[in-house]
Design an enzyme around this catalytic site. Structure first.
Site, PDB file in Angstrom:
ATOM      1  N   GLU A 173      -0.139   0.646   0.397  1.00 48.49           N
ATOM      2  CA  GLU A 173       1.008  -0.178   0.036  1.00 48.49           C
ATOM      3  C   GLU A 173       2.311   0.769  -0.382  1.00 48.49           C
ATOM      4  O   GLU A 173       2.882   0.803  -1.300  1.00 48.49           O
ATOM      5  CB  GLU A 173       0.716  -0.957  -1.184  1.00 48.49           C
ATOM      6  CG  GLU A 173      -0.533  -1.937  -0.958  1.00 48.49           C
ATOM      7  CD  GLU A 173      -0.776  -3.073  -1.863  1.00 48.49           C
ATOM      8  OE1 GLU A 173       0.188  -2.992  -3.097  1.00 48.49           O
ATOM      9  OE2 GLU A 173      -1.308  -3.988  -1.701  1.00 48.49           O
ATOM     10  N   GLU A 295      -7.418  -5.282   2.058  1.00 46.93           N
ATOM     11  CA  GLU A 295      -7.560  -5.975   0.960  1.00 46.93           C
ATOM     12  C   GLU A 295      -7.172  -7.436   1.020  1.00 46.93           C
ATOM     13  O   GLU A 295      -6.129  -7.917   1.675  1.00 46.93           O
ATOM     14  CB  GLU A 295      -6.344  -5.526  -0.236  1.00 46.93           C
ATOM     15  CG  GLU A 295      -6.495  -3.884  -0.651  1.00 46.93           C
ATOM     16  CD  GLU A 295      -5.848  -3.396  -1.668  1.00 46.93           C
ATOM     17  OE1 GLU A 295      -5.296  -4.022  -2.552  1.00 46.93           O
ATOM     18  OE2 GLU A 295      -5.600  -2.207  -1.579  1.00 46.93           O
TER      19      GLU A 295
END
Ligand code: AHR
Length: 491
Positions: A173, A295
């Site tokens: 991220e 995820e």
């Protein structure tokens, strides 16, 4: 009667078993308490790793496990997690609850966990706050077989042979907690770090670049354009959020409107993957680069009274549906989606296992993963569903979610989720290119939409034998109960 056609003679590619992967982060009670209790614990363990969790995960057939984060990965300095426990430094887990991390679970412990549960390791490196040198040394430490400073250090710490490591993520991220970068900046940084992630001896690293959040196709576009020569996989993170980030709703206390909204949001995964596939197809029409959904899952408000930084939530029949729908979507996109990792394995977000002291329970999501394991490495079959709608208020979504595959023995497996909480679905499943001989099935359902397993009643939602299916004139007729996840095995 809803018609489903499964084309036994139209194989659409292999469903990579890694679609059934998991994710474990140094977050809340995932690692500490959930997996790692330490060698001196009264809880039965193997070198510090809980035996009950090992057994449950082996049974579920977990193919691949991602570690150490998540946002934690970009703050993790791997050298803190090697050597004698008493000399490992402590750190503050600033991201997740500000708790002290003693680094007792590190590289050696992670590889041992993977060996014990039969999963392939997927390690996420630190690009956000670590150096190129640090990442290069970690890979050398883990995989170099010979004389070198890092290989010598590994041997000194008790591991003579290098480990086999295939999957390595370079940052997490990085558009957010991993450094708040633009895609252009990250693409350049990615290339710099990736250059020094070496293949030592016969070990071949499959490099995974940080991909987009949700539907951010610009991130995908820039990464594919600027750096795709240098990666094998691009990650995608997309969680199911029922309302919004400030009010994610309760995991257990919800009505039908929220059930509907959660499932509607879950179905969006299909459009999100399709949007990224379009961009990737432009730069990589041969589909050499994988989309790695590392995820995904439900993200609700934490259980009342628990640390907000620990992301602990219960798990109900609604989670079983969300798991079943997402896994059907990933199966159906298996030409591009080569791995997916639900967040997270134990005690965090949509966990398959919950622990409390020495007790452990398997959640409804666990049972879906176990039931769907028949799809691992099977051939996806083209499937047409004549879908009816499930409506709530003025909104509607498809009633059924389906995927089908053929295994190495020629058996056909069809997984069907009935999203409608009140009405069963009568199905007429016709096979094209084959004749159904016999059918058997399994089912996960319960009386209430928020039924869950607790430490007091651990078997409230489990897999049962499904008997409402029969072969008639070469087709399968079945009644798929309301709010259920069903597996049909057709021989
Ligand atoms: O899974 C919890 C967190 O969600 C991860 O650490 C991060 O990558 C994502 O934002």
């Amino acid at each position: 009667m809803q018609n489903i056609k499964v084309y036994a003679d139209r194989k659409k590619g292999t469903i990579n078993k890694n679609i059934y992967g998991h994710f474990s982060e140094h977050l809340g009670r995932c690692i500490y308490g959930g997996i790692w209790v330490g060698k001196d614990s009264d809880i039965p363990n193997t070198n510090g790793i809980r035996n009950d969790v090992i057994e449950a995960l082996r049974e579920m057939k977990i193919p691949v496990l991602r570690w150490p984060g998540g946002c934690f990965a970009d703050e993790y300095h791997w050298m803190d997690g090697i050597g004698p426990y008493e000399s490992r430094p402590t750190m503050i887990n600033t991201h997740w609850g500000g708790v002290t991390e003693n680094n007792h679970f590190g590289t050696h412990e992670f590889f041992e966990l993977c060996e014990l549960i039969g999963a392939e390791p997927y390690i996420n490196g630190n690009l956000g706050s670590g150096t190129v040198y640090e990442m290069q040394q970690w890979v050398e430490y883990m995989t170099f077989d010979g004389v070198s400073p890092m290989a010598d250090l590994r041997k000194k710490n008790g591991r003579e042979q290098p480990w086999k490591l295939k999957y390595f993520g370079i940052g997490n991220e990085n558009w957010g907690c991993g450094g708040n970068m633009t895609p252009e900046y990250y693409a350049d940084e990615y290339k710099r770090y990736a250059t020094y992630v070496r293949n030592y001896g016969g070990n071949r690293i499959y490099k995974i670049a940080c991909g987009p959040a949700g539907d951010d196709t610009n991130w995908t576009e820039v990464l594919m354009k600027k750096a795709s020569k240098f990666f094998d996989g691009l990650s995608l993170h997309h969680y199911t959020i029922t309302h919004d980030w400030t009010n994610k709703g309760s995991a257990t206390n919800f009505d039908e409107a929220e059930w509907f909204m959660t499932l509607k949001r879950t179905l969006e995964m299909d459009a999100i993957i399709t949007a990224h596939e379009r961009v990737m197809d432009k730069y990589d029409p041969e589909k050499k680069i994988a989309l790695i959904v590392d995820e995904w899952g439900n993200w609700f408000d934490v259980e009342p009274g628990t640390n907000p930084g620990f992301l602990f939530q219960q798990n109900t029949l609604r989670d079983a549906l969300v798991a079943g729908i997402n896994l059907n979507i990933f199966n159906n996109h298996c030409s591009r989606v080569q791995m997916a990792n639900i967040a997270q394995m134990v005690n965090v977000l949509q966990a398959v296992i919950l622990t409390e002291g020495s007790r452990m329970i398997k959640t409804p999501t666990y049972h879906v993963f176990k039931m769907y394991a028949v799809h691992q490495d099977a051939q996806l079959l083209e499937t047409d569903v004549e879908n009816y709608l499930y409506s709530n208020g003025s909104e509607s979504i498809p009633k059924l979610s389906v995927s089908s595959s053929m295994d190495a023995e020629g058996k056909i497996h069809v997984t069907i989720c009935n999203l409608d909480p009140d009405n069963a679905a009568d199905i007429n499943l016709q096979l094209e290119g084959a004749k159904a001989g016999k059918v058997s099935g399994k089912i996960i359902t319960a009386d209430k939409i928020n039924a869950m397993n607790t430490f007091e009643a651990p078997e409230a939602v489990t897999e049962k034998i499904f008997e409402d299916a029969a072969v008639e004139d070469g087709a399968v007729k079945a009644v798929i109960p309301a709010k259920s996840v069903v597996l049909l095995e057709i021989a």
